[in-house]
Design an enzyme around this catalytic site. Structure first.
Site, PDB file in Angstrom:
ATOM      1  N   THR A 208       0.816  -1.216   0.000  1.00  0.00           N
ATOM      2  CA  THR A 208       0.000   0.000   0.000  1.00  0.00           C
ATOM      3  C   THR A 208       0.850   1.266   0.000  1.00  0.00           C
ATOM      4  OG1 THR A 208      -0.158   0.043   2.411  1.00  0.00           O
ATOM      5  CG2 THR A 208      -1.865  -1.183   1.240  1.00  0.00           C
ATOM      6  N   ASP A 209       0.197   2.360  -0.366  1.00  0.00           N
ATOM      7  CA  ASP A 209       0.854   3.667  -0.325  1.00  0.00           C
ATOM      8  C   ASP A 209       0.534   4.343   1.015  1.00  0.00           C
ATOM      9  OD1 ASP A 209      -1.767   4.608  -0.540  1.00  0.00           O
ATOM     10  OD2 ASP A 209      -1.552   5.225  -2.627  1.00  0.00           O
ATOM     11  N   ALA A 210       0.883   5.590   1.150  1.00  0.00           N
ATOM     12  CA  ALA A 210       0.674   6.310   2.410  1.00  0.00           C
ATOM     13  C   ALA A 210      -0.803   6.436   2.771  1.00  0.00           C
ATOM     14  CB  ALA A 210       1.309   7.702   2.333  1.00  0.00           C
TER      15      ALA A 210
END
Length: 150
Positions: free
Chosen positions: A21-23
């Site tokens: 996942t990203d931030a």
């Protein structure tokens, strides 16, 4: 997704981890390509072939081109079902249609097509797909065959 001949496409299940996942907690777009790569590899394994054995025999599969569409985000801890269906089988290449769906609600998250070339490991030049592998894909994958475009 159903194949045209009624055969259910191969599906590999995986889970979304934090590293995917990203931030914002959403699967980073490139990671869908990784999920699809794993499904293609597991499809080979399901047919009785492993990437490592094929490589030791001087054969590699490399992605030539791809087209991907993103529809909805996957998130941390989602279980995904990733299909790998051969839709075209040529002398030295395969075309896969793939979908990524969330298992909980069967929502289509991402889909794409991948042209995968068979090449010699020593010089990366195209080579014919071994007959045993062609037969396995043709019988189990429901793929049409062609000799054009090689």
């Amino acid at each position: 997704m159903r194949a045209q001949n009624g055969v259910q496409p191969f599906a590999h299940h995986c889970r979304v981890y934090y590293e995917d996942t990203d931030a914002g907690g959403i699967v980073y777009y490139v990671n869908y390509l990784k999920f699809m790569e794993r499904a293609r590899t597991e499809r080979l394994r399901d047919l009785g072939f492993s990437q490592s054995t094929l490589a030791s025999e001087g054969l590699l599969f490399v992605v030539h081109s791809t087209e991907v569409r993103y529809h909805a985000p996957a998130k941390l801890d989602d279980e995904l079902s990733v299909t790998a269906q051969v839709i075209e089988l040529n002398r030295a290449s395969l075309k896969f249609r793939q979908q990524v769906r969330r298992v909980a609600d069967d929502v289509l998250l991402c889909e794409g097509q991948f042209l995968v070339a068979c090449v010699r490991a020593d010089n990366l030049k195209p080579r014919a797909i071994p007959e045993a592998l062609r037969t396995a894909f043709a019988e189990q994958g429901g793929a049409g065959t062609s000799t054009a475009g090689e």
